[in-house]
Each structure stands twice: as structure tokens, then as C-alpha cells.
Design a protein around this motif. Structure first.
Motif, mmCIF file in Angstrom:
data_model
loop_
_atom_site.group_PDB
_atom_site.id
_atom_site.type_symbol
_atom_site.label_atom_id
_atom_site.label_comp_id
_atom_site.label_asym_id
_atom_site.label_seq_id
_atom_site.Cartn_x
_atom_site.Cartn_y
_atom_site.Cartn_z
ATOM 1 N N ASN A 124 15.996 104.371 -3.190
ATOM 2 C CA ASN A 124 16.950 103.709 -2.309
ATOM 3 C C ASN A 124 16.240 103.466 -0.970
ATOM 4 O OD1 ASN A 124 18.847 103.487 -0.117
ATOM 5 N ND2 ASN A 124 20.451 104.200 -1.504
ATOM 6 N N THR A 125 15.990 102.211 -0.652
ATOM 7 C CA THR A 125 15.210 101.851 0.532
ATOM 8 C C THR A 125 15.803 102.416 1.813
ATOM 9 O OG1 THR A 125 14.830 99.768 -0.627
ATOM 10 C CG2 THR A 125 14.010 99.915 1.596
ATOM 11 N N HIS A 126 17.114 102.283 1.971
ATOM 12 C CA HIS A 126 17.751 102.786 3.196
ATOM 13 C C HIS A 126 17.603 104.297 3.299
ATOM 14 C CE1 HIS A 126 20.457 103.424 6.507
ATOM 15 N NE2 HIS A 126 21.178 104.252 5.767
ATOM 16 N N LEU A 127 17.861 105.004 2.205
ATOM 17 C CA LEU A 127 17.778 106.465 2.210
ATOM 18 C C LEU A 127 16.350 106.929 2.489
ATOM 19 C CD1 LEU A 127 19.341 109.054 1.912
ATOM 20 C CD2 LEU A 127 19.042 108.893 -0.561
ATOM 21 N N LEU A 128 15.376 106.255 1.888
ATOM 22 C CA LEU A 128 13.981 106.605 2.124
ATOM 23 C C LEU A 128 13.611 106.383 3.591
ATOM 24 C CD1 LEU A 128 11.328 107.617 0.950
ATOM 25 C CD2 LEU A 128 10.783 105.250 0.338
ATOM 26 N N GLU A 129 14.158 105.340 4.183
ATOM 27 C CA GLU A 129 13.905 105.072 5.607
ATOM 28 C C GLU A 129 14.459 106.211 6.475
ATOM 29 O OE1 GLU A 129 15.557 101.787 8.682
ATOM 30 O OE2 GLU A 129 14.704 100.982 6.816
ATOM 31 N N VAL A 130 15.649 106.701 6.141
ATOM 32 C CA VAL A 130 16.255 107.808 6.886
ATOM 33 C C VAL A 130 15.415 109.077 6.713
ATOM 34 C CG1 VAL A 130 18.305 109.269 7.116
ATOM 35 C CG2 VAL A 130 18.568 106.815 6.770
ATOM 36 N N VAL A 131 14.984 109.351 5.489
ATOM 37 C CA VAL A 131 14.123 110.519 5.236
ATOM 38 C C VAL A 131 12.829 110.402 6.037
ATOM 39 C CG1 VAL A 131 12.704 111.677 3.484
ATOM 40 C CG2 VAL A 131 15.085 111.099 2.976
ATOM 41 N N ASN A 132 12.221 109.226 6.026
ATOM 42 C CA ASN A 132 10.979 109.026 6.777
ATOM 43 C C ASN A 132 11.179 109.218 8.276
ATOM 44 O OD1 ASN A 132 9.259 108.641 4.592
ATOM 45 N ND2 ASN A 132 9.646 106.437 4.516
ATOM 46 N N GLN A 133 12.342 108.837 8.786
ATOM 47 C CA GLN A 133 12.647 109.084 10.206
ATOM 48 C C GLN A 133 12.729 110.588 10.474
ATOM 49 O OE1 GLN A 133 16.237 106.894 11.025
ATOM 50 N NE2 GLN A 133 15.171 104.932 11.162
ATOM 51 N N CYS A 134 13.314 111.330 9.555
ATOM 52 C CA CYS A 134 13.401 112.785 9.716
ATOM 53 C C CYS A 134 11.997 113.407 9.708
ATOM 54 C CB CYS A 134 14.256 113.408 8.606
ATOM 55 S SG CYS A 134 16.010 113.043 8.734
ATOM 56 N N LEU A 135 11.099 112.820 8.933
ATOM 57 C CA LEU A 135 9.754 113.370 8.798
ATOM 58 C C LEU A 135 8.774 112.879 9.859
ATOM 59 C CD1 LEU A 135 9.275 113.222 4.912
ATOM 60 C CD2 LEU A 135 10.148 115.100 6.322
ATOM 61 N N SER A 136 9.142 111.831 10.604
ATOM 62 C CA SER A 136 8.194 111.278 11.585
ATOM 63 C C SER A 136 8.179 112.142 12.839
ATOM 64 C CB SER A 136 8.575 109.841 11.934
ATOM 65 O OG SER A 136 9.802 109.823 12.618
ATOM 66 N N ALA A 137 7.016 112.176 13.469
ATOM 67 C CA ALA A 137 6.864 112.960 14.699
ATOM 68 C C ALA A 137 7.642 112.298 15.818
ATOM 69 C CB ALA A 137 5.396 113.073 15.064
ATOM 70 N N ARG A 138 8.301 113.099 16.609
ATOM 71 C CA ARG A 138 9.040 112.568 17.772
ATOM 72 C C ARG A 138 8.031 112.243 18.866
ATOM 73 N NH1 ARG A 138 14.513 112.254 16.652
ATOM 74 N NH2 ARG A 138 15.281 114.073 15.676
ATOM 75 N N SER A 139 8.319 111.151 19.592
ATOM 76 C CA SER A 139 7.390 110.795 20.676
ATOM 77 C C SER A 139 7.841 111.405 21.984
ATOM 78 C CB SER A 139 7.297 109.294 20.801
ATOM 79 O OG SER A 139 8.555 108.682 20.769
#
Length: 164
Positions: free
Chosen positions: A149-164
Motif C-alpha cells: 500500500n503506497t500510502h501506508l509505506l509512505e507513512v512507515v517511511n516517515q516514521c523511519l526517517s531521521a528528524r531534521s
């Protein structure tokens, strides 16, 4: 597997004022860990270091800062290639619990050797839908479908990305 992401406005948050915990320090690297000739087994601290900085889907905080993940709730057996992570949602009716568990699972899938079998589950007695969430997280086909699911994967990737 999981509904849409949480907003960013306090009025929509389930837990608008979560308790914030102090981050533990970085683990000192030993000479043995730096030596490429010495086999380095994976331990609970290494798993904790992988998942502690995952971002909460609703707050600008990490799972460690919200005490959702703790090193004491991680079991690892390198010889048996198993990792078990129990996580604790901040409130008993957290609708983001499955998304948090999925984020932990994806981080481990991307970081650990394929030989590892992973069990990501809610700490017993800490969530109203614990059994249903754990069943979803343990079902390989449901996890794979969720990640398609593209949207769900995008949300997961946001959770996994480093905060700036």
C-alpha cells in the motif's frame, strides 16, 4: 492493516500531552566491536539502538522518548536467529499501535540479516486490542500486503526517517 496517519493538530490527537522520557546515552563502541576479524553477535542493545529513534506517527517524538520501546523488553538469541520486541502504546486505545508495530518490524527487516525471525508484539496487558494487533503483526502475508500500500509505506517511511 492500519488507517490513515494522525494529523498534527492537538485537537485530533488521542494522547495530546504524552509523558516524555529521557533518552539513554549512546553505547560506547568497544575495541572488539571495531575489530572486523571478530564475529559480532547481535544483542538487545543493538536492536534497541535500531528502533529507539523511530518517530511516533502522531508526535514529533521518538518511540524511546515516549517509552514505547525499552531495551528491557527486547529478547535476542543470535545463535537461534530470533528477535522479540514488545512495545507499549502510550494509551490503551491507541489507534496507531499497528502502525507503530509495523514500523518497528520494517526497521528490523531492513536492518537485520535475513536469517532472523522477528516477533514484534504489544506488551501484554497494555492495549485494548492487543490480540488483534499482534495477530496482524505476526501474519507475514498481511504485513507484505500492508507494505504494498503506497500510502501506508509512505507513512512507515516517515516514521523511519531521521528528524531534521
Amino acid at each position: 492493516m492500519v488507517g490513515g496517519g494522525g494529523g498534527g493538530r492537538a485537537g485530533l490527537l488521542e494522547n495530546a500531552n504524552p509523558l516524555i522520557y529521557e533518552r539513554s546515552g549512546e553505547r560506547p563502541v568497544t575495541a572488539g566491536e571495531e575489530d572486523e576479524e571478530v564475529p559480532d553477535s547481535i544483542d538487545a542493545r543493538e536492536i534497541f539502538d535500531l528502533i529507539r529513534s523511530i518517530n511516533d506517527p502522531e508526535h514529533p517524538l521518538t518511540l524511546e522518548e515516549l517509552n514505547v520501546v525499552e531495551q528491557v523488553r527486547i529478547q535476542v538469541s543470535d545463535p537461534e536467529s530470533t528477535v522479540a520486541v514488545a512495545f507499549t502504546p502510550t494509551i490503551p486505545h491507541c489507534s496507531m499501535a499497528t502502525l507503530i508495530g509495523l514500523s518497528i518490524k520494517v526497521k528490523l527487516l531492513r536492518s537485520l540479516p535475513q536469517r532472523f525471525k522477528m516477533d514484534v508484539h504489544i506488551t501484554p496487558g497494555t492495549h485494548a486490542s492487543e490480540h488483534a494487533v499482534n495477530k496482524q503483526l505476526a501474519d507475514k502475508e498481511r504485513v507484505a500486503a500492508a507494505l504494498e500500500n503506497t500510502h501506508l509505506l509512505e507513512v512507515v517511511n516517515q516514521c523511519l526517517s531521521a528528524r531534521s
